[in-house]
Design a protein around this motif. Structure first.
Motif, PDB file in Angstrom:
ATOM      1  N   ARG A  48       0.824  -1.216   0.000  1.00 25.72           N
ATOM      2  CA  ARG A  48       0.000   0.000   0.000  1.00 25.72           C
ATOM      3  C   ARG A  48       0.854   1.260   0.000  1.00 25.72           C
ATOM      4  O   ARG A  48       0.427   2.301  -0.505  1.00 25.72           O
ATOM      5  CB  ARG A  48      -0.939   0.002   1.194  1.00 25.72           C
ATOM      6  CG  ARG A  48      -1.847   1.217   1.158  1.00 25.72           C
ATOM      7  CD  ARG A  48      -3.038   1.110   2.088  1.00 25.72           C
ATOM      8  NE  ARG A  48      -3.742   2.372   2.059  1.00 25.72           N
ATOM      9  CZ  ARG A  48      -3.735   3.257   3.037  1.00 25.72           C
ATOM     10  NH1 ARG A  48      -3.078   3.016   4.147  1.00 25.72           N
ATOM     11  NH2 ARG A  48      -4.402   4.387   2.933  1.00 25.72           N
ATOM     12  N   LEU A  49       2.061   1.197   0.546  1.00 28.85           N
ATOM     13  CA  LEU A  49       2.919   2.381   0.585  1.00 28.85           C
ATOM     14  C   LEU A  49       3.292   2.869  -0.811  1.00 28.85           C
ATOM     15  O   LEU A  49       3.564   4.051  -1.006  1.00 28.85           O
ATOM     16  CB  LEU A  49       4.179   2.110   1.410  1.00 28.85           C
ATOM     17  CG  LEU A  49       3.969   2.039   2.923  1.00 28.85           C
ATOM     18  CD1 LEU A  49       5.219   1.549   3.619  1.00 28.85           C
ATOM     19  CD2 LEU A  49       3.541   3.380   3.475  1.00 28.85           C
ATOM     20  N   PHE A  50       3.287   1.978  -1.806  1.00 29.30           N
ATOM     21  CA  PHE A  50       3.586   2.395  -3.177  1.00 29.30           C
ATOM     22  C   PHE A  50       2.548   3.406  -3.682  1.00 29.30           C
ATOM     23  O   PHE A  50       2.853   4.231  -4.530  1.00 29.30           O
ATOM     24  CB  PHE A  50       3.665   1.194  -4.123  1.00 29.30           C
ATOM     25  CG  PHE A  50       4.985   0.488  -4.066  1.00 29.30           C
ATOM     26  CD1 PHE A  50       5.990   0.802  -4.972  1.00 29.30           C
ATOM     27  CD2 PHE A  50       5.230  -0.486  -3.111  1.00 29.30           C
ATOM     28  CE1 PHE A  50       7.224   0.156  -4.925  1.00 29.30           C
ATOM     29  CE2 PHE A  50       6.455  -1.129  -3.056  1.00 29.30           C
ATOM     30  CZ  PHE A  50       7.453  -0.809  -3.961  1.00 29.30           C
ATOM     31  N   SER A  51       1.339   3.357  -3.154  1.00 29.69           N
ATOM     32  CA  SER A  51       0.311   4.312  -3.578  1.00 29.69           C
ATOM     33  C   SER A  51       0.350   5.599  -2.747  1.00 29.69           C
ATOM     34  O   SER A  51      -0.438   6.509  -2.973  1.00 29.69           O
ATOM     35  CB  SER A  51      -1.079   3.681  -3.469  1.00 29.69           C
ATOM     36  OG  SER A  51      -1.404   3.440  -2.118  1.00 29.69           O
ATOM     37  N   LEU A  52       1.280   5.677  -1.803  1.00 31.71           N
ATOM     38  CA  LEU A  52       1.367   6.826  -0.910  1.00 31.71           C
ATOM     39  C   LEU A  52       2.611   7.685  -1.161  1.00 31.71           C
ATOM     40  O   LEU A  52       3.056   8.408  -0.277  1.00 31.71           O
ATOM     41  CB  LEU A  52       1.337   6.358   0.547  1.00 31.71           C
ATOM     42  CG  LEU A  52       0.056   5.638   0.977  1.00 31.71           C
ATOM     43  CD1 LEU A  52       0.205   5.077   2.382  1.00 31.71           C
ATOM     44  CD2 LEU A  52      -1.138   6.571   0.874  1.00 31.71           C
ATOM     45  N   ILE A  53       3.171   7.601  -2.357  1.00 35.66           N
ATOM     46  CA  ILE A  53       4.353   8.406  -2.678  1.00 35.66           C
ATOM     47  C   ILE A  53       4.019   9.883  -2.501  1.00 35.66           C
ATOM     48  O   ILE A  53       2.967  10.344  -2.921  1.00 35.66           O
ATOM     49  CB  ILE A  53       4.857   8.087  -4.099  1.00 35.66           C
ATOM     50  CG1 ILE A  53       5.437   6.673  -4.112  1.00 35.66           C
ATOM     51  CG2 ILE A  53       5.894   9.104  -4.564  1.00 35.66           C
ATOM     52  CD1 ILE A  53       5.812   6.161  -5.467  1.00 35.66           C
ATOM     53  N   ARG A  54       4.920  10.582  -1.837  1.00 38.40           N
ATOM     54  CA  ARG A  54       4.810  12.006  -1.498  1.00 38.40           C
ATOM     55  C   ARG A  54       3.800  12.283  -0.382  1.00 38.40           C
ATOM     56  O   ARG A  54       3.395  13.420  -0.172  1.00 38.40           O
ATOM     57  CB  ARG A  54       4.540  12.881  -2.718  1.00 38.40           C
ATOM     58  CG  ARG A  54       5.717  12.928  -3.676  1.00 38.40           C
ATOM     59  CD  ARG A  54       5.509  13.868  -4.822  1.00 38.40           C
ATOM     60  NE  ARG A  54       4.624  13.405  -5.878  1.00 38.40           N
ATOM     61  CZ  ARG A  54       4.918  12.480  -6.778  1.00 38.40           C
ATOM     62  NH1 ARG A  54       6.080  11.892  -6.752  1.00 38.40           N
ATOM     63  NH2 ARG A  54       4.066  12.155  -7.710  1.00 38.40           N
ATOM     64  N   LYS A  55       3.394  11.240   0.331  1.00 35.91           N
ATOM     65  CA  LYS A  55       2.506  11.400   1.486  1.00 35.91           C
ATOM     66  C   LYS A  55       3.322  11.250   2.767  1.00 35.91           C
ATOM     67  O   LYS A  55       4.309  10.514   2.811  1.00 35.91           O
ATOM     68  CB  LYS A  55       1.395  10.344   1.489  1.00 35.91           C
ATOM     69  CG  LYS A  55       0.517  10.369   0.273  1.00 35.91           C
ATOM     70  CD  LYS A  55      -0.403  11.544   0.286  1.00 35.91           C
ATOM     71  CE  LYS A  55      -1.348  11.457  -0.899  1.00 35.91           C
ATOM     72  NZ  LYS A  55      -2.042  12.656  -1.181  1.00 35.91           N
ATOM     73  N   GLU A  56       2.873  11.945   3.828  1.00 39.13           N
ATOM     74  CA  GLU A  56       3.539  11.829   5.120  1.00 39.13           C
ATOM     75  C   GLU A  56       3.002  10.597   5.843  1.00 39.13           C
ATOM     76  O   GLU A  56       1.789  10.400   5.935  1.00 39.13           O
ATOM     77  CB  GLU A  56       3.291  13.076   5.962  1.00 39.13           C
ATOM     78  CG  GLU A  56       4.057  13.058   7.262  1.00 39.13           C
ATOM     79  CD  GLU A  56       3.831  14.306   8.110  1.00 39.13           C
ATOM     80  OE1 GLU A  56       4.241  14.280   9.268  1.00 39.13           O
ATOM     81  OE2 GLU A  56       3.238  15.289   7.604  1.00 39.13           O
ATOM     82  N   VAL A  57       3.919   9.785   6.359  1.00 40.06           N
ATOM     83  CA  VAL A  57       3.545   8.565   7.066  1.00 40.06           C
ATOM     84  C   VAL A  57       4.372   8.426   8.340  1.00 40.06           C
ATOM     85  O   VAL A  57       5.414   9.047   8.500  1.00 40.06           O
ATOM     86  CB  VAL A  57       3.762   7.302   6.190  1.00 40.06           C
ATOM     87  CG1 VAL A  57       2.862   7.301   4.980  1.00 40.06           C
ATOM     88  CG2 VAL A  57       5.206   7.156   5.788  1.00 40.06           C
ATOM     89  N   GLU A  58       3.879   7.585   9.221  1.00 38.41           N
ATOM     90  CA  GLU A  58       4.639   7.152  10.389  1.00 38.41           C
ATOM     91  C   GLU A  58       4.832   5.654  10.211  1.00 38.41           C
ATOM     92  O   GLU A  58       3.858   4.921  10.008  1.00 38.41           O
ATOM     93  CB  GLU A  58       3.871   7.465  11.668  1.00 38.41           C
ATOM     94  CG  GLU A  58       4.667   7.153  12.918  1.00 38.41           C
ATOM     95  CD  GLU A  58       3.951   7.637  14.155  1.00 38.41           C
ATOM     96  OE1 GLU A  58       4.085   8.823  14.490  1.00 38.41           O
ATOM     97  OE2 GLU A  58       3.243   6.811  14.753  1.00 38.41           O
TER      98      GLU A  58
END
Length: 83
Positions: free
Chosen positions: A49-59
């Protein structure tokens, strides 16, 4: 290879692409923290799922090892930071 000496840590940062295939599809990602550290994310099912969150802030929480001067994280869990 991850082992007993690897540290479990939690980081905050942006998901960034770090490698692409010949068609331009992202094949590897990292978490870039706000203190300019970069953690390559070791591929496993948890990071799909992180591949769809490029340029998003995550912990991200995971085990970290060093390999050839790079920090590599085996993700245990993550969540998207809401602004």
């Amino acid at each position: 290879m991850f082992g007993a000496k690897d540290r479990l840590i939690t980081i905050r940062g942006l998901i960034i692409p770090v490698n692409w295939d010949e068609r331009g599809k992202v094949t590897a990602i990292a978490a870039s923290t706000f203190d300019e550290e970069e953690y390559m994310l070791d591929y496993n099912k948890k990071i799909d799922r992180l591949f769809s969150l490029i340029r998003k802030e995550v912990e991200v929480t995971g085990y970290v090892r060093k390999e050839k001067g790079k920090k590599i994280m085996k993700v245990q869990k993550f969540h998207v930071k809401r602004t």
